[in-house]
Design a protein around this motif. Sequence first.
Motif, PDB file in Angstrom:
ATOM      1  N   PHE A   1      66.017  33.764  26.045  1.00  0.00           N
ATOM      2  CA  PHE A   1      65.690  33.317  24.562  1.00  0.00           C
ATOM      3  C   PHE A   1      64.913  34.498  23.955  1.00  0.00           C
ATOM      4  CE2 PHE A   1      65.873  29.315  26.904  1.00  0.00           C
ATOM      5  CZ  PHE A   1      66.618  28.474  25.699  1.00  0.00           C
ATOM      6  N   GLY A   2      65.044  35.884  24.751  1.00  0.00           N
ATOM      7  CA  GLY A   2      64.575  37.113  23.851  1.00  0.00           C
ATOM      8  C   GLY A   2      63.034  37.066  24.139  1.00  0.00           C
ATOM      9  N   ARG A   3      62.336  36.319  25.110  1.00  0.00           N
ATOM     10  CA  ARG A   3      60.845  36.672  25.457  1.00  0.00           C
ATOM     11  C   ARG A   3      60.643  37.063  26.738  1.00  0.00           C
ATOM     12  NH1 ARG A   3      58.095  33.813  21.394  1.00  0.00           N
ATOM     13  NH2 ARG A   3      59.298  32.601  20.065  1.00  0.00           N
ATOM     14  N   SER A   4      59.418  37.303  27.120  1.00  0.00           N
ATOM     15  CA  SER A   4      58.936  37.568  28.134  1.00  0.00           C
ATOM     16  C   SER A   4      57.595  37.088  28.654  1.00  0.00           C
ATOM     17  CB  SER A   4      58.953  39.482  28.358  1.00  0.00           C
ATOM     18  OG  SER A   4      58.132  39.764  27.387  1.00  0.00           O
ATOM     19  N   PHE A   5      57.464  36.938  29.827  1.00  0.00           N
ATOM     20  CA  PHE A   5      56.320  36.325  30.438  1.00  0.00           C
ATOM     21  C   PHE A   5      55.044  37.496  30.715  1.00  0.00           C
ATOM     22  CE2 PHE A   5      58.655  32.719  31.649  1.00  0.00           C
ATOM     23  CZ  PHE A   5      57.734  31.623  31.604  1.00  0.00           C
ATOM     24  N   ARG A   6      54.143  37.064  30.237  1.00  0.00           N
ATOM     25  CA  ARG A   6      52.851  37.977  30.818  1.00  0.00           C
ATOM     26  C   ARG A   6      52.995  38.131  32.266  1.00  0.00           C
ATOM     27  NH1 ARG A   6      47.711  37.501  26.579  1.00  0.00           N
ATOM     28  NH2 ARG A   6      49.037  38.451  24.831  1.00  0.00           N
ATOM     29  N   PRO A   7      53.077  39.070  33.148  1.00  0.00           N
ATOM     30  CA  PRO A   7      53.109  38.981  34.581  1.00  0.00           C
ATOM     31  C   PRO A   7      51.928  38.148  35.192  1.00  0.00           C
ATOM     32  CG  PRO A   7      53.007  41.329  33.897  1.00  0.00           C
ATOM     33  CD  PRO A   7      52.916  40.581  32.527  1.00  0.00           C
ATOM     34  N   VAL A   8      50.674  37.980  34.681  1.00  0.00           N
ATOM     35  CA  VAL A   8      49.581  37.264  35.163  1.00  0.00           C
ATOM     36  C   VAL A   8      49.952  35.716  35.064  1.00  0.00           C
ATOM     37  CG1 VAL A   8      47.262  36.687  35.290  1.00  0.00           C
ATOM     38  CG2 VAL A   8      47.917  39.012  35.213  1.00  0.00           C
ATOM     39  N   LEU A   9      50.663  35.696  33.625  1.00  0.00           N
ATOM     40  CA  LEU A   9      50.741  34.227  33.224  1.00  0.00           C
ATOM     41  C   LEU A   9      52.108  33.666  34.333  1.00  0.00           C
ATOM     42  CD1 LEU A   9      50.510  31.582  31.579  1.00  0.00           C
ATOM     43  CD2 LEU A   9      52.123  32.683  30.026  1.00  0.00           C
ATOM     44  N   LEU A  10      53.020  34.668  34.647  1.00  0.00           N
ATOM     45  CA  LEU A  10      54.144  34.209  35.372  1.00  0.00           C
ATOM     46  C   LEU A  10      53.714  33.893  36.600  1.00  0.00           C
ATOM     47  CD1 LEU A  10      57.183  33.861  35.650  1.00  0.00           C
ATOM     48  CD2 LEU A  10      57.230  36.451  36.137  1.00  0.00           C
ATOM     49  N   ILE A  11      52.707  34.571  37.152  1.00  0.00           N
ATOM     50  CA  ILE A  11      52.235  34.306  38.685  1.00  0.00           C
ATOM     51  C   ILE A  11      51.461  33.058  38.941  1.00  0.00           C
ATOM     52  CG2 ILE A  11      50.784  35.475  40.511  1.00  0.00           C
ATOM     53  CD1 ILE A  11      51.660  37.975  39.381  1.00  0.00           C
ATOM     54  N   VAL A  12      50.639  32.774  37.725  1.00  0.00           N
ATOM     55  CA  VAL A  12      49.867  31.807  37.629  1.00  0.00           C
ATOM     56  C   VAL A  12      50.556  30.435  37.557  1.00  0.00           C
ATOM     57  CG1 VAL A  12      48.219  30.372  36.332  1.00  0.00           C
ATOM     58  CG2 VAL A  12      47.705  32.850  37.281  1.00  0.00           C
ATOM     59  N   LEU A  13      51.685  30.534  36.789  1.00  0.00           N
ATOM     60  CA  LEU A  13      52.510  29.397  36.246  1.00  0.00           C
ATOM     61  C   LEU A  13      53.213  29.080  37.693  1.00  0.00           C
ATOM     62  CD1 LEU A  13      53.700  27.409  34.357  1.00  0.00           C
ATOM     63  CD2 LEU A  13      55.468  29.184  33.732  1.00  0.00           C
TER      64      LEU A  13
ATOM     65  N   LEU B   1      50.088  37.239  46.297  1.00  0.00           N
ATOM     66  CA  LEU B   1      49.420  38.674  46.040  1.00  0.00           C
ATOM     67  C   LEU B   1      50.235  39.927  46.177  1.00  0.00           C
ATOM     68  CD1 LEU B   1      46.748  37.830  48.999  1.00  0.00           C
ATOM     69  CD2 LEU B   1      46.342  38.154  46.465  1.00  0.00           C
ATOM     70  N   ALA B   2      51.340  39.630  46.724  1.00  0.00           N
ATOM     71  CA  ALA B   2      52.271  41.058  46.589  1.00  0.00           C
ATOM     72  C   ALA B   2      53.167  40.861  45.244  1.00  0.00           C
ATOM     73  CB  ALA B   2      53.466  40.534  47.822  1.00  0.00           C
ATOM     74  N   PHE B   3      53.312  39.753  44.716  1.00  0.00           N
ATOM     75  CA  PHE B   3      53.890  39.554  43.262  1.00  0.00           C
ATOM     76  C   PHE B   3      52.984  40.322  42.200  1.00  0.00           C
ATOM     77  CE2 PHE B   3      56.503  35.682  44.261  1.00  0.00           C
ATOM     78  CZ  PHE B   3      57.772  36.453  44.244  1.00  0.00           C
ATOM     79  N   PHE B   4      51.755  39.889  42.613  1.00  0.00           N
ATOM     80  CA  PHE B   4      50.317  40.448  41.684  1.00  0.00           C
ATOM     81  C   PHE B   4      50.575  42.110  41.625  1.00  0.00           C
ATOM     82  CE2 PHE B   4      46.323  41.862  40.487  1.00  0.00           C
ATOM     83  CZ  PHE B   4      45.841  41.103  39.378  1.00  0.00           C
ATOM     84  N   GLY B   5      50.642  42.664  43.139  1.00  0.00           N
ATOM     85  CA  GLY B   5      50.844  44.069  43.252  1.00  0.00           C
ATOM     86  C   GLY B   5      51.913  44.989  42.383  1.00  0.00           C
ATOM     87  N   VAL B   6      53.148  44.077  42.616  1.00  0.00           N
ATOM     88  CA  VAL B   6      54.268  44.628  41.934  1.00  0.00           C
ATOM     89  C   VAL B   6      54.244  44.293  40.478  1.00  0.00           C
ATOM     90  CG1 VAL B   6      57.002  44.393  41.823  1.00  0.00           C
ATOM     91  CG2 VAL B   6      55.623  44.338  44.111  1.00  0.00           C
ATOM     92  N   LEU B   7      53.989  43.043  39.986  1.00  0.00           N
ATOM     93  CA  LEU B   7      53.976  42.988  38.530  1.00  0.00           C
ATOM     94  C   LEU B   7      52.822  43.374  37.763  1.00  0.00           C
ATOM     95  CD1 LEU B   7      55.502  39.123  38.958  1.00  0.00           C
ATOM     96  CD2 LEU B   7      56.895  41.483  38.462  1.00  0.00           C
ATOM     97  N   VAL B   8      51.658  43.594  38.523  1.00  0.00           N
ATOM     98  CA  VAL B   8      50.545  43.835  37.690  1.00  0.00           C
ATOM     99  C   VAL B   8      49.801  45.118  38.019  1.00  0.00           C
ATOM    100  CG1 VAL B   8      48.187  43.240  36.936  1.00  0.00           C
ATOM    101  CG2 VAL B   8      49.973  41.656  37.354  1.00  0.00           C
ATOM    102  N   ILE B   9      49.766  45.461  39.255  1.00  0.00           N
ATOM    103  CA  ILE B   9      49.244  46.977  39.684  1.00  0.00           C
ATOM    104  C   ILE B   9      50.275  47.805  39.247  1.00  0.00           C
ATOM    105  CG2 ILE B   9      48.324  48.402  41.361  1.00  0.00           C
ATOM    106  CD1 ILE B   9      47.031  45.874  42.799  1.00  0.00           C
TER     107      ILE B   9
ATOM    108  N   ALA C   1      51.601  49.191  45.906  1.00  0.00           N
ATOM    109  CA  ALA C   1      50.671  47.935  45.315  1.00  0.00           C
ATOM    110  C   ALA C   1      50.789  46.904  45.920  1.00  0.00           C
ATOM    111  CB  ALA C   1      51.337  47.970  43.793  1.00  0.00           C
ATOM    112  N   ALA C   2      52.027  46.392  46.667  1.00  0.00           N
ATOM    113  CA  ALA C   2      51.787  45.032  47.219  1.00  0.00           C
ATOM    114  C   ALA C   2      50.938  45.316  48.783  1.00  0.00           C
ATOM    115  CB  ALA C   2      53.353  44.874  47.607  1.00  0.00           C
ATOM    116  N   GLN C   3      50.962  46.098  49.213  1.00  0.00           N
ATOM    117  CA  GLN C   3      50.368  46.418  50.449  1.00  0.00           C
ATOM    118  C   GLN C   3      48.859  46.348  50.139  1.00  0.00           C
ATOM    119  OE1 GLN C   3      51.888  49.967  52.351  1.00  0.00           O
ATOM    120  NE2 GLN C   3      53.477  48.741  53.373  1.00  0.00           N
TER     121      GLN C   3
END
Length: 255
Positions: free
Chosen positions: A77-89, A113-121, A146-148
């Motif tokens: 749909f041409g949109r993207s999630f903010r990484p933190v929102l995607l992880i929390v959801l 936690l690994a998702f957070f490292g890759v998608l945020v850090i 970052a994941a580690q």
Amino acid sequence: LVDNLSITGLTHIVAVSGYNLTIITNAVRRLLKNRSKFQSTVITITLVSGFLLITGLSASIVRAALVSMLSIWAGYFGRSFRPVLLIVLAASITAGWYPPYLWSDLGWYLSFLAFFGVLVITPLFQARFLKRKPKIFLQLCIETTAAQIMTLPVILLTFGRLSLISLPANMLVVPLVPLSMALTTIAGCAGLLLPALAGWFSWPGVLLMTYMVDMIGLLSRVPGASIQVYLSWWHVGLAYGAVMVTLYAWWRKAS
């Protein structure tokens, strides 16, 4: 082998996880880049769903698939999630579906936690310190580190083992995982369709995976490859507090 994987920090390569789905979705995007968005989305979702059925719907792959599906759906749909929102959801959906994850599943915490490292850090680090998109090898190095960083405090709290050769081990082995997936898929299809010739189709995969296993065994025998380090809860809290403060400083500098 399991002990060697732990010593070298490579246990994640034998766990069906988001990395495997990333390989599949990226391959589809490259192959179908000239096709319509609808075709690309349908084929990607079909392959991810088929992969889920083949792997047996383990908890780790279901979590990874949920993150992938949400990203694919938003992209259509041409949109993207903010990484933190995607992880929390994704965490909220999985914990709401099966609440015992919150108090009985260490893998649930480690995966997010690994998702957070890759998608945020990783993006924050690149925005702060790199002027251009890094090459594949450097990208892998950054994502692995970052994941580690995010999973290490919990791992030390639970298992008390710190791998000192994790980064070089990941650099020598992890880039070969996509190729090993492709070669073993070819061998499996040959076993179904051409049983008499299956051995010929399987030997490239055997050679590659023999190298991977031998490299893991060699690295695990390096003196001081891992050491015993135990953290308490308050150490873990301090570690994650320091990470959050650092990320906030990077975000302010990059914005």
